[in-house]
Scaffold this motif. Structure first.
Motif, mmCIF file in Angstrom:
data_model
loop_
_atom_site.group_PDB
_atom_site.id
_atom_site.type_symbol
_atom_site.label_atom_id
_atom_site.label_comp_id
_atom_site.label_asym_id
_atom_site.label_seq_id
_atom_site.Cartn_x
_atom_site.Cartn_y
_atom_site.Cartn_z
ATOM 1 N N SER A 6 0.840 -1.193 0.000
ATOM 2 C CA SER A 6 0.000 0.000 0.000
ATOM 3 C C SER A 6 0.870 1.235 0.000
ATOM 4 O O SER A 6 1.894 1.299 0.682
ATOM 5 N N ASP A 7 0.487 2.253 -0.767
ATOM 6 C CA ASP A 7 1.238 3.503 -0.843
ATOM 7 C C ASP A 7 0.703 4.542 0.128
ATOM 8 O O ASP A 7 1.222 5.651 0.201
ATOM 9 N N THR A 8 -0.343 4.206 0.858
ATOM 10 C CA THR A 8 -0.940 5.174 1.760
ATOM 11 C C THR A 8 -0.901 4.667 3.196
ATOM 12 O O THR A 8 -0.949 3.468 3.443
ATOM 13 N N ILE A 9 -0.778 5.598 4.109
ATOM 14 C CA ILE A 9 -0.822 5.286 5.526
ATOM 15 C C ILE A 9 -2.125 5.847 6.069
ATOM 16 O O ILE A 9 -2.432 7.023 5.860
ATOM 17 N N PRO A 10 -2.917 5.014 6.716
ATOM 18 C CA PRO A 10 -4.213 5.496 7.188
ATOM 19 C C PRO A 10 -4.052 6.639 8.182
ATOM 20 O O PRO A 10 -3.183 6.607 9.055
ATOM 21 N N GLY A 11 -4.881 7.654 8.029
ATOM 22 C CA GLY A 11 -4.860 8.790 8.938
ATOM 23 C C GLY A 11 -5.812 8.563 10.086
ATOM 24 O O GLY A 11 -6.316 7.453 10.294
ATOM 25 N N PRO A 12 -6.075 9.625 10.850
ATOM 26 C CA PRO A 12 -6.996 9.484 11.990
ATOM 27 C C PRO A 12 -8.407 9.183 11.511
ATOM 28 O O PRO A 12 -8.795 9.528 10.390
ATOM 29 N N ARG A 13 -9.161 8.528 12.368
ATOM 30 C CA ARG A 13 -10.553 8.266 12.039
ATOM 31 C C ARG A 13 -11.293 9.585 11.869
ATOM 32 O O ARG A 13 -10.929 10.603 12.462
ATOM 33 N N ALA A 14 -12.350 9.570 11.067
ATOM 34 C CA ALA A 14 -13.103 10.800 10.791
ATOM 35 C C ALA A 14 -13.595 11.434 12.080
ATOM 36 O O ALA A 14 -13.556 12.656 12.248
ATOM 37 N N GLU A 15 -14.045 10.599 13.047
ATOM 38 C CA GLU A 15 -14.579 11.136 14.292
ATOM 39 C C GLU A 15 -13.491 11.701 15.196
ATOM 40 O O GLU A 15 -13.782 12.414 16.158
ATOM 41 N N ASP A 16 -12.220 11.387 14.912
ATOM 42 C CA ASP A 16 -11.117 11.888 15.726
ATOM 43 C C ASP A 16 -10.504 13.173 15.178
ATOM 44 O O ASP A 16 -9.687 13.805 15.849
ATOM 45 N N GLN A 17 -10.885 13.545 13.963
ATOM 46 C CA GLN A 17 -10.310 14.737 13.358
ATOM 47 C C GLN A 17 -10.852 15.998 14.028
ATOM 48 O O GLN A 17 -12.012 16.055 14.439
ATOM 49 N N LEU A 18 -9.985 17.005 14.135
ATOM 50 C CA LEU A 18 -10.388 18.269 14.739
ATOM 51 C C LEU A 18 -11.447 18.934 13.867
ATOM 52 O O LEU A 18 -11.288 19.023 12.647
ATOM 53 N N PRO A 19 -12.555 19.382 14.458
ATOM 54 C CA PRO A 19 -13.599 20.038 13.655
ATOM 55 C C PRO A 19 -13.029 21.219 12.873
ATOM 56 O O PRO A 19 -12.235 22.003 13.407
ATOM 57 N N HIS A 20 -13.439 21.367 11.627
ATOM 58 C CA HIS A 20 -12.883 22.429 10.784
ATOM 59 C C HIS A 20 -13.316 23.813 11.246
ATOM 60 O O HIS A 20 -12.699 24.818 10.879
ATOM 61 N N THR A 21 -14.357 23.865 12.081
ATOM 62 C CA THR A 21 -14.836 25.157 12.571
ATOM 63 C C THR A 21 -14.062 25.651 13.796
ATOM 64 O O THR A 21 -14.233 26.790 14.215
ATOM 65 N N ALA A 22 -13.234 24.768 14.375
ATOM 66 C CA ALA A 22 -12.536 25.122 15.614
ATOM 67 C C ALA A 22 -11.586 26.290 15.395
ATOM 68 O O ALA A 22 -10.777 26.284 14.466
ATOM 69 N N GLU A 23 -11.708 27.301 16.235
ATOM 70 C CA GLU A 23 -10.847 28.483 16.152
ATOM 71 C C GLU A 23 -9.923 28.610 17.352
ATOM 72 O O GLU A 23 -8.899 29.284 17.277
ATOM 73 N N SER A 24 -10.287 27.995 18.474
ATOM 74 C CA SER A 24 -9.452 28.075 19.666
ATOM 75 C C SER A 24 -9.589 26.799 20.474
ATOM 76 O O SER A 24 -10.575 26.062 20.353
ATOM 77 N N ALA A 25 -8.566 26.542 21.291
ATOM 78 C CA ALA A 25 -8.560 25.345 22.122
ATOM 79 C C ALA A 25 -8.024 25.705 23.497
ATOM 80 O O ALA A 25 -7.278 26.669 23.663
ATOM 81 N N ALA A 26 -8.450 24.933 24.500
ATOM 82 C CA ALA A 26 -8.009 25.172 25.867
ATOM 83 C C ALA A 26 -7.679 23.843 26.520
ATOM 84 O O ALA A 26 -8.333 22.826 26.264
#
Length: 206
Positions: A6-26
């Motif tokens: 395989s030429d690809t390495i699996p990334g994080p699961r969809a549910e684990d990805q940071l929401p694209h709307t996130a602007e700040s984190a604490a």
């Protein structure tokens, strides 16, 4: 899992990805004595699969650790628990649960670094273990709220009675919660964020 060919390495699961709307984190720490429910709270409220560092409890801890409740508890956190929850579309909280056994408290120093605030989980059967926990937060200037985890067989007290027993100032929020339930744990975090916002508006936080 075999990735040969395989030429690809699996990334994080969809549910684990940071929401694209996130602007700040604490960064938020969840602290308390042994067995008060820190791992349970992180696990119940996290939107991603939580990272835990639990190890099986052994006879070696007898006489060394405060093993209250260990008749049913078979594992304990030895480093940290980690989870994540989106409070609003823009704000994400990273949750760090601390180890409860006193011999692992030296790890707290690193976990407190950069923390915006904390949740102190309390068991009414062992209020005395909360004093050193809150003292450490106060020494480091980390604002906190107190969440009383309602264990089935634990005595129940009026909130103001607990405030007096814990010697909490009137401004520090204290509330009951069930760390097993996501909605209850989320309410605690929302209370913490509102408290931090009030401190910021009052100029107590920069």
């Amino acid at each position: 899992m075999d990735f040969k060919g395989s030429d690809t390495i699996p990334g994080p699961r969809a549910e684990d990805q940071l929401p694209h709307t996130a602007e700040s984190a604490a960064k938020i720490v969840i602290v308390g004595g042994f067995g008060v429910g820190k791992t349970t709270m992180v696990g119940s409220v996290s939107e991603i699969k939580p990272l835990t560092t639990e190890e099986t409890m052994t006879q070696a801890g007898i006489g060394v650790d405060d093993n209250f409740g260990s008749a049913t508890k078979t594992a304990t956190t030895v480093a940290m628990d980690f989870g994540r929850i989106k409070i609003t579309d823009q704000l994400v909280l990273y949750l760090f649960g601390t180890p409860g056994q006193q011999r692992f408290w030296f790890l707290w120093h690193g976990l407190f670094e950069g923390a915006l605030g904390a949740v102190v989980l309390v068991d009414t059967r062992r209020l005395e273990v909360s004093f050193e926990v809150m003292g450490r937060l106060e020494e480091r200037g980390v604002p906190f709220v107190v969440a009383v985890n309602t264990f089935p067989n634990a005595p129940r007290y009026h909130i103001e009675e607990l405030r007096t027993a814990l010697d909490l100032s009137p401004g520090i929020p204290i509330m009951e919660c069930d760390a097993r339930r996501r909605a209850s744990s989320r309410d605690v975090l929302v209370t913490l964020m509102r408290f931090l916002h009030s401190l910021h508006m009052a100029g107590a936080l920069t």
